[in-house]
Scaffold this active site. Structure first.
Site, PDB file in Angstrom:
ATOM      1  N   LYS A  34     -70.053   1.445  72.796  1.00 31.06           N
ATOM      2  CA  LYS A  34     -69.413   0.520  71.572  1.00 31.06           C
ATOM      3  C   LYS A  34     -69.051  -0.756  71.738  1.00 31.06           C
ATOM      4  CE  LYS A  34     -68.656   4.290  68.806  1.00 31.06           C
ATOM      5  NZ  LYS A  34     -69.152   4.136  67.250  1.00 31.06           N
ATOM      6  N   SER A  39     -74.069   8.327  76.453  1.00 30.00           N
ATOM      7  CA  SER A  39     -73.569   7.083  75.567  1.00 30.00           C
ATOM      8  C   SER A  39     -72.022   6.803  76.073  1.00 30.00           C
ATOM      9  CB  SER A  39     -73.411   7.430  73.906  1.00 30.00           C
ATOM     10  OG  SER A  39     -72.752   8.952  73.757  1.00 30.00           O
TER      11      SER A  39
END
Length: 412
Positions: A64, A314
């Protein structure tokens, strides 16, 4: 979703590979080029090389940071002076907090009231003001948008912005550089920013590479949305994978995913917990459930993926309490936990004898509940509930059969 040739794919997309290359320059010295690690276990299961793209080892613990930094870096001086605001259960919050701090921008981050305390603390540590509001992320997003309207702060959306998608797409450029022979990339999908960015980078440079998205079955907004040809909101979402717990695709990611992603699969909660357990035990990787979703898809249908495969881990920001619960769930799904309820004669030494039988069967007792006063029991009966750690499904069957052979009545 059926395969399509490069000529069939929509050419006029909101993000290009040139945008992603520009984002990569912006991120130089900020985001790490995370490691690509091989997985022997999955390689053996699939029959061709499988690699992990370790965004769980990225700064702030997830991908992110990439999108957040590119988005904030692109603001005008006047916009930066107004500050930024974001809403997130954790990963986007930390990415925005660090990005804003690095760029000298004031950041306010709204998080759900029940957000894991380690994620709240980390977001504050990176320099953001944290405001707890709402029980679910949708309520938190609404509060952040209201704050933006009232104060003029720039709202940094977690996935529905071209700059954010471009930043996340740098993961795709790195994969092509680190594994030029890749044939399939598997990536988790929530709102779709990461999958969309990777798809743009990969399909414009290597249209032969297959991109597969993965959603939790309890939060799978993309399959009905793709069928309808527009983003469709789910009535409810429920999954342990909070990083992909999104009830409606973003408009920008949806256009890209619909045009470029070859397939979107769903995985169960059991598959997610089993995948997290595999990452921890076999790969020595701390991965949150959302980050383990590509591994869950590989485990669920290993024959469906042409290798070499790159699975994008992720994120690794998992609350220790959630990790404990998920690992127990994963061990249960793998047949390594056994819960039994049985009755025995209520006499001195009866429980010790039962535990002796379990010791002889090489079952590890985790918890024992011994009940003597239930009205359903006879005057000379006791009920024992056991939670055991075993060596796998076959061992579970052996333990239960051994207890029955020893004369115990197993009731559940």
């Amino acid at each position: 979703m059926a395969d399509r040739t490069a000529e069939d794919r929509t050419p006029n997309l909101p993000v290009s590979v040139d945008d992603i290359r520009s984002a990569q320059k912006t991120l130089s010295g900020v985001a790490r080029m995370t490691a690509l690690e091989g997985s022997r276990h999955l390689t053996g299961l699939i029959g061709s090389p499988v690699h992990f793209k370790c965004e769980n080892l990225q700064r702030t613990g997830s991908f992110k940071l990439r999108g957040a930094y590119v988005r904030i870096a692109g603001l005008s001086p006047e916009e930066r002076a107004r500050g930024v605001v974001a809403a997130s259960a954790g990963n986007h919050a930390q990415g925005v907090a660090l990005a804003a701090s690095l760029l000298g921008v004031r950041a306010t981050v709204f998080m759900p009231v029940g957000a894991p305390l380690p994620k709240v603390a980390a977001t504050r540590h990176y320099g953001a003001e944290v405001r707890l509001h709402g029980q679910v992320v949708d309520e938190t997003l609404a509060a952040a948008q209201t704050y933006a309207d009232e104060t003029g702060a720039v709202f940094i959306h977690p996935f529905d912005h071209a700059d954010v998608v471009a930043g996340q797409g740098t993961v795709g450029l790195e994969i092509l550089e680190q594994c030029p022979e890749v044939r399939t990339i598997v990536v988790g999908i929530g709102g779709g920013g990461l999958a969309a960015g990777i798809a743009v980078a990969v399909k414009q440079l290597r249209p032969d590479v297959r991109v597969v998205g993965v959603q939790a079955s309890g939060a799978a907004a993309y399959p009905p949305s793709l069928a309808a040809g527009r983003p469709v909101a789910l009535d409810s979402v429920s999954t342990m994978a909070d990083g992909i717990k999104v009830g409606r695709p973003g408009e920008i990611p949806f256009r890209i995913v619909g045009a470029l992603v070859d397939e979107v699969r769903t995985v169960s909660e059991d598959a997610l917990s089993s995948a997290l357990l595999l990452c921890l035990e076999r790969a020595k990787m701390v991965v949150e459930p959302a980050g383990a979703s590509p591994v869950a898809a590989l485990l669920a249908d290993p024959g469906a993926f042409e290798g070499p495969v790159v699975a994008v881990l992720s994120g690794g920001n998992v609350d220790p309490l959630v990790l404990q619960q998920t690992l127990r769930h994963g061990m249960s799904a793998a047949g390594r936990y056994l819960s039994l309820r049985l009755r025995l004669t209520d006499r001195p030494g009866a429980l010790a004898a039962l535990l002796g039988e379990l010791s002889a069967a090489d079952a590890n007792v985790l918890d024992v509940s011994h009940v003597r006063t239930d009205p359903r029991l006879g005057l000379d009966e006791a009920e024992v509930e056991l939670h055991l750690e075993t060596k796998g499904p076959e061992h579970c069957v052996e333990v239960a059969a051994g207890l029955r052979s020893a004369g115990y009545t197993v009731t559940g």
